[in-house]
Motif scaffolding. Structure first.
Motif, PDB file in Angstrom:
ATOM      1  N   GLU A  75       0.880  -1.190  -0.018  1.00 50.91           N
ATOM      2  CA  GLU A  75       0.037  -0.003  -0.035  1.00 50.91           C
ATOM      3  C   GLU A  75       0.976   1.338   0.065  1.00 50.91           C
ATOM      4  N   VAL A  76       2.115   1.242   0.959  1.00 48.99           N
ATOM      5  CA  VAL A  76       2.804   2.521   0.941  1.00 48.99           C
ATOM      6  C   VAL A  76       3.627   2.527  -0.570  1.00 48.99           C
ATOM      7  N   GLU A  78       2.383   1.769  -3.558  1.00 49.01           N
ATOM      8  CA  GLU A  78       1.348   2.275  -4.459  1.00 49.01           C
ATOM      9  C   GLU A  78       1.216   3.489  -4.375  1.00 49.01           C
ATOM     10  N   GLU A  79       1.020   4.315  -2.799  1.00 53.58           N
ATOM     11  CA  GLU A  79       0.917   5.626  -2.722  1.00 53.58           C
ATOM     12  C   GLU A  79       2.079   6.531  -3.314  1.00 53.58           C
ATOM     13  N   ARG A  82       1.760   6.715  -7.014  1.00 55.30           N
ATOM     14  CA  ARG A  82       0.732   7.727  -7.402  1.00 55.30           C
ATOM     15  C   ARG A  82       1.139   9.005  -7.313  1.00 55.30           C
ATOM     16  N   SER A  83       2.030   9.560  -5.990  1.00 55.98           N
ATOM     17  CA  SER A  83       1.858  10.902  -5.772  1.00 55.98           C
ATOM     18  C   SER A  83       3.221  11.426  -5.699  1.00 55.98           C
ATOM     19  N   THR A 122       6.916  14.526   1.639  1.00 56.30           N
ATOM     20  CA  THR A 122       6.371  13.094   1.230  1.00 56.30           C
ATOM     21  C   THR A 122       6.592  12.240   2.492  1.00 56.30           C
ATOM     22  N   LEU A 126       3.336  10.439   4.320  1.00 62.30           N
ATOM     23  CA  LEU A 126       3.476   8.897   4.341  1.00 62.30           C
ATOM     24  C   LEU A 126       3.159   8.515   5.756  1.00 62.30           C
ATOM     25  N   THR A 129      -0.420   9.258   7.072  1.00 66.80           N
ATOM     26  CA  THR A 129      -1.251   8.251   6.476  1.00 66.80           C
ATOM     27  C   THR A 129      -1.141   6.940   6.999  1.00 66.80           C
TER      28      THR A 129
END
Length: 136
Positions: A75-76, A78-79, A82-83, A122, A126, A129
């Motif tokens: 999940e990390v 993938e984020e 994306r960002s 960033t 992270l 989140t």
């Protein structure tokens, strides 16, 4: 910038240095505006001199987000995919870190400060989140 010494002197003059040892500096990067009553968040950023092939000086910028064992790494990642524009993710020791490296030879200061700011932001995003806090 011509050398590690030049960059280190700049960092000492411009940032809140919380650790200073030979070829490693740690700064406390602060987010938020005290005047507007925002909650301040901080992020530790580690700045290290690296030598590639025993001849090329680089600077590595890294910031921890949290412990690798406490997060779904997929999940990390993938984020980050994306960002994130100017950083990568790695595990160093037990920590997930956001990391970026730059050659020191002919380094323009904006080639350092812009990625530093992006990396700190960033890592802070992270951390909030995926680890739910502001521990670093």
């Amino acid at each position: 910038m011509a050398s590690w010494g030049d960059l280190a002197d700049y960092v000492r003059a411009e940032y809140d240095v919380v650790h200073d040892e030979d070829e490693e500096l740690r700064i406390l990067f602060t987010f938020g505006d005290e005047d507007e009553g925002d909650d301040e968040r901080t992020q530790v950023v580690i700045i290290v001199r690296e030598v590639l092939d025993k001849m090329h000086e680089w600077v590595q910028i890294a910031s921890p987000c949290g412990l690798a064992k406490d997060v779904n790494l997929r999940e990390v990642l993938e984020e980050v995919g994306r960002s994130t524009v100017a950083c990568g993710l790695a595990i160093m020791g037990e920590h997930v870190v956001v990391r970026h490296s730059l050659p020191l030879q002919d380094l323009d200061i904006h080639e350092f400060t812009d990625p530093l700011q992006l990396l700190a932001g960033t890592a802070d995003m992270l951390e909030e989140t995926f680890w739910g806090g502001d521990g670093y």
